[in-house]
Design a protein around this motif. Structure first.
Motif, PDB file in Angstrom:
ATOM      1  N   LEU A 218      34.383  11.582 -10.635  1.00  0.00           N
ATOM      2  CA  LEU A 218      35.665  12.006 -10.819  1.00  0.00           C
ATOM      3  C   LEU A 218      36.003  12.356 -12.339  1.00  0.00           C
ATOM      4  O   LEU A 218      35.224  12.513 -13.165  1.00  0.00           O
ATOM      5  CB  LEU A 218      36.646  10.521 -10.851  1.00  0.00           C
ATOM      6  N   PRO A 219      37.189  12.958 -12.611  1.00  0.00           N
ATOM      7  CA  PRO A 219      37.289  13.710 -13.950  1.00  0.00           C
ATOM      8  C   PRO A 219      37.028  12.433 -15.168  1.00  0.00           C
ATOM      9  O   PRO A 219      37.422  11.517 -14.886  1.00  0.00           O
ATOM     10  CB  PRO A 219      38.828  13.890 -13.992  1.00  0.00           C
ATOM     11  N   LEU A 220      36.467  12.924 -15.902  1.00  0.00           N
ATOM     12  CA  LEU A 220      36.139  12.227 -17.275  1.00  0.00           C
ATOM     13  C   LEU A 220      35.440  10.970 -17.091  1.00  0.00           C
ATOM     14  O   LEU A 220      35.606  10.103 -17.347  1.00  0.00           O
ATOM     15  CB  LEU A 220      37.547  11.480 -17.946  1.00  0.00           C
ATOM     16  N   ARG A 222      34.257   8.876 -14.634  1.00  0.00           N
ATOM     17  CA  ARG A 222      34.497   7.848 -13.619  1.00  0.00           C
ATOM     18  C   ARG A 222      33.711   8.197 -12.480  1.00  0.00           C
ATOM     19  O   ARG A 222      33.682   9.244 -11.994  1.00  0.00           O
ATOM     20  CB  ARG A 222      36.132   7.255 -13.646  1.00  0.00           C
ATOM     21  N   ALA A 422      32.466  14.643 -19.765  1.00  0.00           N
ATOM     22  CA  ALA A 422      32.764  13.326 -19.451  1.00  0.00           C
ATOM     23  C   ALA A 422      31.769  12.540 -19.033  1.00  0.00           C
ATOM     24  O   ALA A 422      31.405  11.359 -19.416  1.00  0.00           O
ATOM     25  CB  ALA A 422      34.206  13.203 -18.523  1.00  0.00           C
TER      26      ALA A 422
END
Lengths: 534, 107
Positions: A218-220, A222, A422
């Protein structure tokens, strides 16, 4: 002509029909087989048209599937509602019917009138007592159908029904298996600091169901982990599974709370997939992998282990998706330690015929996972399904956070693209916290490596992209790192883009940039600063 | 982008935006667009609170500097709040951008 219609001859004619179905079944597709049958029927009953309509149960509509005499019926995709017209009545009553003088109100299909059909005989296609279609023949000349001829047509219809059903089951099975295969990720994403392995096991006989698993970044930084089970079997369950899988991914991008994501998925099912039910666990690992947020929609509890047997995660369980009613879904956050093994599974793994579920769960809770996710997956499957034929399909997904040693260097290779930054930061934060870096050192390392990596992402490669390699290791006074790409250097374009280098220079205590034909390498050295101020 | 959450409070002509999460090249442009959207014509002052931002790098600074310049053209004051010891304050000070983006004095 009369000799062809004598009852004695009918037995012989029927045998010839049966010969067609038996030999043709083996190599013809359903449509070719039906056409072959219809040709024979037309010839043997001396009629002008022969048509097979199959019932589409979702719409209670008969669809012309094969026709001889009035072939346009097929091309035009003639559809007759159940109970309407001649074929519709045969299907609704589930018994044969004859019309000797066709009038316009007798038939729903205008092509029969246009074709000048005068007499019609129709019989139902039955499979296990259920109507799956209609076979009818028509004659331009007015005629009476003998009882033997009605019986012969019914026998032909029975053979056709058998063939249709056999082919349908085969098509369903192949399509469901194909769909399942295309939707279950063959290769799981490579995530620094996370070891992932999974298996999907069809039920004995190769029947697939609605089990699925999914792992995505997921973005950043995760990471989303999903396991789910759509109630039911075969193609329908597999199709619904596919829809839920995509919808969950879409919601996961928009909402970070797992309970929120499952709540939206629930609303989607209740609106678009009425009558379907599914159990799902959706878990989101924080970028540090130090905790996981879990929401369960009626699914069996994931289990976890560190250096010992598996134990169920202490997670609140909400009702399955699709059961109706407004449900307040909940998320439980569970702390993780490096080296923790998370095991997600579907009921096919723990259920056995003639046994209560608890016995299977206890058996799973005795398993001590292996040293890698792949090994853990194999251990779990062999312990639970090693000696039994799975009655249901089963999925197992193991996620293990890597135990990081302070002495072990960190090596990360990611595609040089913005979303990798990320993931890289997540790996760096985990490594730095294990290495015992103070907040000042942590921030300087994150920033300098982040800027060097951003440079590689923005400037090293063309649109095709390439790899970004980061290596970090400890030294007695602090930390060293190397950020490498294999691209060609070009100067930053646009305003305010030179700031990165100034940040690198202020955060690191020594910077060496090497530019060569095989890429750019930035070597960084960081020392612990007593005051924590640059 | 959900990983960076913005909460916006409007008090008359003052718009207060608090950011939670990380800012990098992956979401900086989205942050810029979101910041532009919350500023109405009637706004006279914008406060961007970066106290809960865990990571901010040159990509995020570019967005802040761009915002400051656009707001200046519209005679709107920009202030950036980031307490002492926060990553955002640190990087703004490192790059000498404190006066440009209106970094509030540390308390």
């Amino acid at each position: 002509m009369d000799d062809r219609r004598s009852p004695n001859d009918l037995t012989e004619r029927l045998r010839r029909i049966e010969a067609v179905t038996d030999t043709a079944l083996s190599h013809l597709g359903t449509e070719d087989l039906l056409l072959e049958l219809l040709e024979r029927v037309r010839e043997l009953l001396d009629v002008d048209t022969a048509t097979i309509l199959l019932l589409d149960p979702r719409e209670d509509t008969l669809v012309v599937t094969a026709a001889v005499g009035i072939e346009e019926e097929v091309r035009q995709g003639v559809r007759i509602p159940l109970g309407v017209g001649f074929a519709g009545r045969v299907a609704a009553d589930a018994r044969s019917a004859v019309v000797e003088h066709v009038a316009r109100h007798d038939v729903a299909n205008p092509l029969l009138i246009e074709g000048g059909i005068e007499s019609l005989l129709g019989v139902p296609l039955l499979e296990s007592g259920n109507v799956i279609g209609v076979l009818h023949v028509g004659s331009v000349a007015q005629r009476t159908f003998l009882p033997e001829e009605v019986e012969l047509l019914q026998r032909v219809a029975d053979r056709a029904a058998l063939a249709v059903d056999a082919q349908r089951s085969e098509v369903d099975r192949a399509a469901a298996a194909g769909l399942q295969h295309s939707l279950i990720p063959g290769r799981l994403p490579v995530i620094p600091g996370l070891d992932v392995a999974a298996r999907y096991l069809p039920a004995s006989g190769g029947a697939v169901g609605g089990d699925w698993y999914d792992v995505f970044t997921l973005p950043l930084g995760r990471v989303g982990v999903v396991i789910g089970d759509v109630a039911g079997r075969g193609l329908e369950a597999a199709v619904v599974m596919g829809r839920l899988r995509s919808a969950l991914r879409a919601y996961a991008l928009e909402w970070s709370d797992p309970a929120e994501v499952l709540g939206r998925l629930d609303r989607k099912i209740q609106h678009f997939e009425i009558g379907q039910m599914a159990t799902v666990v959706y878990a989101v690992l924080e970028p540090s992998f130090g905790s996981v947020a879990v929401s369960s929609a009626g699914h069996l509890l994931p289990m976890a282990a560190v250096d010992g047997p598996l134990r169920p995660l202490d997670v609140l369980v909400d009702p399955p998706l699709g059961v109706g009613a407004e449900i307040t879904r909940r998320t439980t956050v569970v702390d993780l330690v490096p080296g923790e093994v998370l095991t997600f599974y579907t009921d096919g793994l723990v259920e056995r015929r003639g046994e209560i579920l608890d016995e299977g769960l206890e058996r799973l809770a005795r398993v001590v996972p292996g040293d890698t996710a792949e090994e853990s997956c194999a251990t779990v499957i062999s312990a639970l399904l090693g000696h039994v034929d799975p009655g249901d399909d089963a999925a197992v997904l193991v996620v293990r956070t890597n135990p990081v040693g302070a002495d072990a260097p960190l090596q990360v290779e990611l595609p040089a693209k913005p979303s990798s930054l990320a993931l890289l930061r997540g790996a760096l934060r985990r490594w730095l916290s294990t290495a015992g870096a103070d907040p000042d050192l942590e921030m300087r390392v994150l920033l300098a490596i982040g800027e060097a990596a951003t440079n590689a992402v923005e400037h090293a490669y063309g649109p095709a992209g390439g790899p970004l390699e980061v290596e970090v290791w400890s030294h007695p006074d602090g930390v060293e790192a190397r950020v490498r790409d294999h691209g060609s250097w070009r100067e930053a374009r646009g305003q305010g883009r030179g700031r990165g280098l100034s940040i690198i220079e202020q955060c690191a205590d020594r910077v060496e940039v090497g530019r060569g034909p095989d890429g750019t390498s930035v070597r960084l050295r960081f020392e612990v600063r007593s005051e924590g101020v640059a | 982008v959900n990983e960076l959450r913005l909460s916006v409070r409007t008090e008359g002509a003052l718009v207060r935006v608090s950011a939670h999460g990380d800012v990098d090249l992956g979401n900086a442009d989205a942050l810029g667009r979101q910041l532009d959207e919350v500023v109405a014509n009637a706004t006279s002052e914008v406060v961007v609170d970066l106290g809960d931002v865990g990571y901010l790098d040159s990509a995020g600074l570019r967005v802040l500097a761009g915002l400051a310049s656009r707001l200046r053209q519209h005679q709107i004051t920009l202030r950036v709040a980031a307490p002492d010891g926060t990553p955002a304050r640190r990087v703004i000070e490192l790059t000498g951008l404190a006066p440009v983006v209106g970094l509030e004095p540390a308390r």
